[in-house]
Design a protein around this motif. Structure first.
Motif, PDB file in Angstrom:
ATOM      1  N   GLU A   1      18.690  40.500  28.791  1.00 36.39           N
ATOM      2  CA  GLU A   1      19.581  41.247  29.311  1.00 36.39           C
ATOM      3  C   GLU A   1      18.765  42.465  29.999  1.00 36.39           C
ATOM      4  O   GLU A   1      19.680  42.748  30.950  1.00 36.39           O
ATOM      5  CB  GLU A   1      19.740  42.565  27.713  1.00 36.39           C
ATOM      6  CG  GLU A   1      20.763  41.204  26.453  1.00 36.39           C
ATOM      7  CD  GLU A   1      21.075  41.921  25.445  1.00 36.39           C
ATOM      8  OE1 GLU A   1      20.038  43.178  24.871  1.00 36.39           O
ATOM      9  OE2 GLU A   1      22.109  41.714  24.865  1.00 36.39           O
TER      10      GLU A   1
ATOM     11  N   HIS B   1      19.516  41.499  33.110  1.00 36.38           N
ATOM     12  CA  HIS B   1      20.852  41.266  34.230  1.00 36.38           C
ATOM     13  C   HIS B   1      21.201  42.655  34.699  1.00 36.38           C
ATOM     14  O   HIS B   1      21.678  42.277  36.004  1.00 36.38           O
ATOM     15  CB  HIS B   1      21.692  40.524  32.717  1.00 36.38           C
ATOM     16  CG  HIS B   1      22.966  41.149  32.767  1.00 36.38           C
ATOM     17  ND1 HIS B   1      23.878  40.380  34.265  1.00 36.38           N
ATOM     18  CD2 HIS B   1      23.949  41.838  32.287  1.00 36.38           C
ATOM     19  CE1 HIS B   1      24.705  40.410  34.239  1.00 36.38           C
ATOM     20  NE2 HIS B   1      24.927  41.590  32.977  1.00 36.38           N
TER      21      HIS B   1
ATOM     22  N   ILE C   1      22.209  33.755  18.175  1.00 34.36           N
ATOM     23  CA  ILE C   1      22.355  35.473  18.998  1.00 34.36           C
ATOM     24  C   ILE C   1      23.054  35.709  19.799  1.00 34.36           C
ATOM     25  O   ILE C   1      23.379  34.955  20.786  1.00 34.36           O
ATOM     26  CB  ILE C   1      20.496  35.945  19.095  1.00 34.36           C
ATOM     27  CG1 ILE C   1      20.528  37.083  18.896  1.00 34.36           C
ATOM     28  CG2 ILE C   1      20.217  35.084  20.514  1.00 34.36           C
ATOM     29  CD1 ILE C   1      18.876  37.940  19.130  1.00 34.36           C
ATOM     30  N   VAL C   2      23.461  36.452  19.690  1.00 32.58           N
ATOM     31  CA  VAL C   2      24.459  36.904  20.954  1.00 32.58           C
ATOM     32  C   VAL C   2      23.701  37.713  21.640  1.00 32.58           C
ATOM     33  O   VAL C   2      23.251  38.820  21.717  1.00 32.58           O
ATOM     34  CB  VAL C   2      26.233  37.864  20.637  1.00 32.58           C
ATOM     35  CG1 VAL C   2      26.879  37.677  21.674  1.00 32.58           C
ATOM     36  CG2 VAL C   2      26.672  36.793  19.632  1.00 32.58           C
ATOM     37  N   ILE C   3      23.668  37.585  23.287  1.00 34.95           N
ATOM     38  CA  ILE C   3      22.928  38.512  24.128  1.00 34.95           C
ATOM     39  C   ILE C   3      24.196  38.833  25.350  1.00 34.95           C
ATOM     40  O   ILE C   3      24.430  38.148  25.494  1.00 34.95           O
ATOM     41  CB  ILE C   3      21.666  37.287  24.750  1.00 34.95           C
ATOM     42  CG1 ILE C   3      21.468  36.245  23.538  1.00 34.95           C
ATOM     43  CG2 ILE C   3      21.314  38.636  25.974  1.00 34.95           C
ATOM     44  CD1 ILE C   3      20.401  35.622  24.240  1.00 34.95           C
ATOM     45  N   GLU C   4      24.255  40.351  25.872  1.00 36.76           N
ATOM     46  CA  GLU C   4      24.800  40.173  26.245  1.00 36.76           C
ATOM     47  C   GLU C   4      24.494  39.830  27.975  1.00 36.76           C
ATOM     48  O   GLU C   4      23.752  41.200  28.751  1.00 36.76           O
ATOM     49  CB  GLU C   4      24.736  42.251  26.550  1.00 36.76           C
ATOM     50  CG  GLU C   4      25.179  42.588  25.216  1.00 36.76           C
ATOM     51  CD  GLU C   4      27.075  42.151  24.789  1.00 36.76           C
ATOM     52  OE1 GLU C   4      27.633  41.996  26.464  1.00 36.76           O
ATOM     53  OE2 GLU C   4      27.105  41.522  23.714  1.00 36.76           O
ATOM     54  N   ALA C   5      24.586  38.840  28.670  1.00 34.84           N
ATOM     55  CA  ALA C   5      24.335  38.706  29.572  1.00 34.84           C
ATOM     56  C   ALA C   5      24.658  37.803  30.347  1.00 34.84           C
ATOM     57  O   ALA C   5      25.137  36.331  29.274  1.00 34.84           O
ATOM     58  CB  ALA C   5      21.858  38.444  29.628  1.00 34.84           C
ATOM     59  N   PRO C   6      25.075  36.872  30.890  1.00 29.47           N
ATOM     60  CA  PRO C   6      25.602  35.697  31.732  1.00 29.47           C
ATOM     61  C   PRO C   6      24.542  34.095  31.443  1.00 29.47           C
ATOM     62  O   PRO C   6      23.755  34.830  31.100  1.00 29.47           O
ATOM     63  CB  PRO C   6      25.022  36.166  33.320  1.00 29.47           C
ATOM     64  CG  PRO C   6      25.640  37.557  33.626  1.00 29.47           C
ATOM     65  CD  PRO C   6      24.552  37.500  32.881  1.00 29.47           C
TER      66      PRO C   6
ATOM     67  N   VAL D   1      21.914  33.838  33.577  1.00 30.32           N
ATOM     68  CA  VAL D   1      20.037  34.549  32.998  1.00 30.32           C
ATOM     69  C   VAL D   1      19.695  33.988  31.890  1.00 30.32           C
ATOM     70  O   VAL D   1      18.992  34.050  31.659  1.00 30.32           O
ATOM     71  CB  VAL D   1      20.266  35.641  32.862  1.00 30.32           C
ATOM     72  CG1 VAL D   1      19.279  36.891  33.037  1.00 30.32           C
ATOM     73  CG2 VAL D   1      21.387  36.364  34.144  1.00 30.32           C
ATOM     74  N   VAL D   2      20.611  33.852  30.436  1.00 26.69           N
ATOM     75  CA  VAL D   2      19.887  33.215  29.949  1.00 26.69           C
ATOM     76  C   VAL D   2      18.506  31.255  29.453  1.00 26.69           C
ATOM     77  O   VAL D   2      18.327  31.455  29.232  1.00 26.69           O
ATOM     78  CB  VAL D   2      20.778  33.401  28.208  1.00 26.69           C
ATOM     79  CG1 VAL D   2      20.395  33.191  27.107  1.00 26.69           C
ATOM     80  CG2 VAL D   2      21.453  34.932  28.063  1.00 26.69           C
TER      81      VAL D   2
ATOM     82  N   ARG E   1      18.014  30.898  32.656  1.00 28.76           N
ATOM     83  CA  ARG E   1      16.403  30.934  32.928  1.00 28.76           C
ATOM     84  C   ARG E   1      15.435  31.646  32.043  1.00 28.76           C
ATOM     85  O   ARG E   1      14.442  30.934  32.511  1.00 28.76           O
ATOM     86  CB  ARG E   1      16.408  31.719  34.463  1.00 28.76           C
ATOM     87  CG  ARG E   1      17.192  31.574  35.619  1.00 28.76           C
ATOM     88  CD  ARG E   1      16.968  32.776  36.977  1.00 28.76           C
ATOM     89  NE  ARG E   1      17.416  33.810  36.517  1.00 28.76           N
ATOM     90  CZ  ARG E   1      18.482  33.950  36.682  1.00 28.76           C
ATOM     91  NH1 ARG E   1      19.723  33.522  37.501  1.00 28.76           N
ATOM     92  NH2 ARG E   1      18.619  35.718  37.075  1.00 28.76           N
ATOM     93  N   THR E   2      16.190  32.483  31.618  1.00 25.22           N
ATOM     94  CA  THR E   2      15.237  33.252  29.563  1.00 25.22           C
ATOM     95  C   THR E   2      14.759  31.781  29.263  1.00 25.22           C
ATOM     96  O   THR E   2      13.004  31.935  28.572  1.00 25.22           O
ATOM     97  CB  THR E   2      15.314  34.086  29.478  1.00 25.22           C
ATOM     98  OG1 THR E   2      16.368  35.010  30.137  1.00 25.22           O
ATOM     99  CG2 THR E   2      14.863  35.210  28.850  1.00 25.22           C
ATOM    100  N   ILE E   3      15.145  30.652  29.191  1.00 26.84           N
ATOM    101  CA  ILE E   3      14.352  29.662  27.869  1.00 26.84           C
ATOM    102  C   ILE E   3      14.170  28.927  28.572  1.00 26.84           C
ATOM    103  O   ILE E   3      12.960  27.749  28.091  1.00 26.84           O
ATOM    104  CB  ILE E   3      15.751  29.026  26.488  1.00 26.84           C
ATOM    105  CG1 ILE E   3      17.120  28.462  27.564  1.00 26.84           C
ATOM    106  CG2 ILE E   3      15.835  30.681  26.033  1.00 26.84           C
ATOM    107  CD1 ILE E   3      16.932  27.699  26.586  1.00 26.84           C
TER     108      ILE E   3
ATOM    109  N   GLU F   1      29.850  37.462  30.790  1.00 28.17           N
ATOM    110  CA  GLU F   1      28.506  38.475  30.998  1.00 28.17           C
ATOM    111  C   GLU F   1      27.626  38.295  29.397  1.00 28.17           C
ATOM    112  O   GLU F   1      27.181  39.554  28.378  1.00 28.17           O
ATOM    113  CB  GLU F   1      28.809  39.790  31.438  1.00 28.17           C
ATOM    114  CG  GLU F   1      29.194  40.246  32.349  1.00 28.17           C
ATOM    115  CD  GLU F   1      28.959  42.091  33.316  1.00 28.17           C
ATOM    116  OE1 GLU F   1      28.378  42.392  33.274  1.00 28.17           O
ATOM    117  OE2 GLU F   1      28.449  41.609  34.503  1.00 28.17           O
TER     118      GLU F   1
ATOM    119  N   LEU G   1      23.402  31.679  21.730  1.00 24.53           N
ATOM    120  CA  LEU G   1      22.861  31.680  22.068  1.00 24.53           C
ATOM    121  C   LEU G   1      22.259  31.302  20.284  1.00 24.53           C
ATOM    122  O   LEU G   1      21.740  31.957  20.369  1.00 24.53           O
ATOM    123  CB  LEU G   1      20.766  31.924  22.537  1.00 24.53           C
ATOM    124  CG  LEU G   1      19.996  31.415  22.518  1.00 24.53           C
ATOM    125  CD1 LEU G   1      20.205  29.571  23.759  1.00 24.53           C
ATOM    126  CD2 LEU G   1      18.799  31.752  23.047  1.00 24.53           C
TER     127      LEU G   1
END
Lengths: 125, 148
Positions: A104, A107, B10-15, B18-19, B21-23, B99, B103
C-alpha cells in the motif's frame, strides 16, 4: 524457519475419521474402544487403528480397568499442538500484514509520482 | 498422508502488480520475510533464506506473474525438496478491481500422496472447515475441561 511442526501429529489430526474419534474422546472423557465403535460409522478395526495412531502421537493415552482398556485425551499435548498451529498461523498473519503495509505504501508512492508527473501543480491536500 | 496446512488471506489496497513485486523481489522480501534472501524467482531455482541465526535452502516451484508464486522450504540441507520432506508455501493473488488485491497464502506439509481418491475428496471437503479453527475449538474445549 517456520515453527517446528510435529508432522506425525498433524497427519494424525488431519484425518477426518481420527478427528471424529478424538472429538468423542474430548467430549466424553474416558471411554472404551467398543463404546467408540458404537458411535461411529466405521469398523471396530478402523477405530483400533485410529486409536493406535493417536496414541503414538501422544494425543491420547490408555489405562486398563479390569478387563477393559479405557482411552482418554492428553490435554497438555493437544493444547501444545493447538498452540504450535496458532503460532504458525499468527506468523503468516504478521507477514501478510507487513506485505499489505509495504504494497500500500508502494502504491501510494506510485500514485504520488504519477500525479506529480501529470500535473505541474501540487497534489490536493 | 496430509500434514499441517495453514491457510490465510488478506485484502490489500493496491494493484496486483504492486503486490506481486512486494512478495517476489528479494530486496522487498527482506522487509516482510527473511533477514537475508538470495533467490532467483524462476521455477526450479535454488536459493537461500536467513532468519536471525538460522537459515535454510529454498527451491522455487511455480512462478506465474502476477497471480501465483510458490516455493518449498524446511527440507534437510543437501536434499532435494519433495512432498515428503518439505513445506510448500503457495501465494495466490486475485485482483479485486484495479486497485485492490486478495493475497492468499497456504503453507502445507506432506501432501495427500498416499491416500485413495475417495479419501482425498472427503479430506478436501472436510478440510474446508479450516484447521486452525478446529484446533482453536479443541483448545477452547480443553480450557473448559473435558466432561466425564
Amino acid at each position: 524457519m517456520t515453527a517446528q511442526a510435529d508432522d506425525d501429529l498433524w497427519s494424525a489430526v488431519a484425518d477426518p475419521s481420527r478427528r471424529r474419534v478424538l472429538d468423542l474422546l474430548i467430549n466424553n472423557g474416558e471411554v472404551s474402544a467398543s463404546w467408540l465403535g458404537r458411535q461411529v460409522p466405521f469398523s471396530r478395526q478402523a477405530v483400533s487403528k485410529h486409536l493406535v495412531v493417536l496414541e503414538e502421537t501422544g494425543l491420547i493415552s490408555r489405562r486398563k480397568q479390569g478387563r477393559e482398556v479405557l482411552y482418554q485425551v492428553e490435554a497438555d499435548r493437544l493444547d501444545q499442538a493447538a498452540r504450535a498451529m496458532a503460532d504458525l498461523a499468527a506468523q503468516w498473519d504478521r507477514r501478510l500484514a507487513a506485505i499489505k503495509r509495504l504494497a500500500e505504501a508502494a502504491h501510494a508512492e506510485d500514485r504520488k509520482r504519477k500525479q506529480h508527473n501529470d500535473q505541474s501543480s501540487d497534489r490536493n491536500a | 498422508m496430509p500434514g499441517l496446512v495453514i491457510d490465510r488471506d488478506i485484502v490489500i489496497e493496491a494493484p496486483v502488480a504492486v503486490v506481486w513485486r512486494t512478495i517476489t523481489e528479494p530486496d522487498r522480501m527482506i522487509q516482510w520475510f527473511a533477514d537475508r534472501v538470495e533467490l532467483l524467482v524462476e521455477p526450479g531455482a535454488h536459493g537461500y533464506m536467513e532468519f536471525g541465526d538460522q537459515g535454510g535452502p529454498v527451491v522455487v516451484e511455480a512462478v506465474d506473474p502476477p497471480v501465483r508464486f510458490s516455493f518449498r522450504w524446511n527440507h534437510p540441507r543437501g536434499e532435494e525438496p519433495v512432498a515428503g520432506n518439505s513445506m510448500l508455501v503457495e501465494f495466490t493473488l486475485t485482483p479485486l478491481g484495479e486497485e485492490r488485491t486478495r493475497l492468499r497464502v497456504v503453507e502445507s506439509g506432506h501432501e495427500l500422496r498416499d491416500w485413495p481418491d475417495a479419501e482425498k475428496e472427503r479430506y478436501a471437503d472436510e478440510h474446508r472447515d479450516g484447521w486452525v479453527e478446529y484446533l482453536d475449538r479443541l483448545a477452547g474445549v480443553l480450557a473448559e475441561g473435558p466432561s466425564g
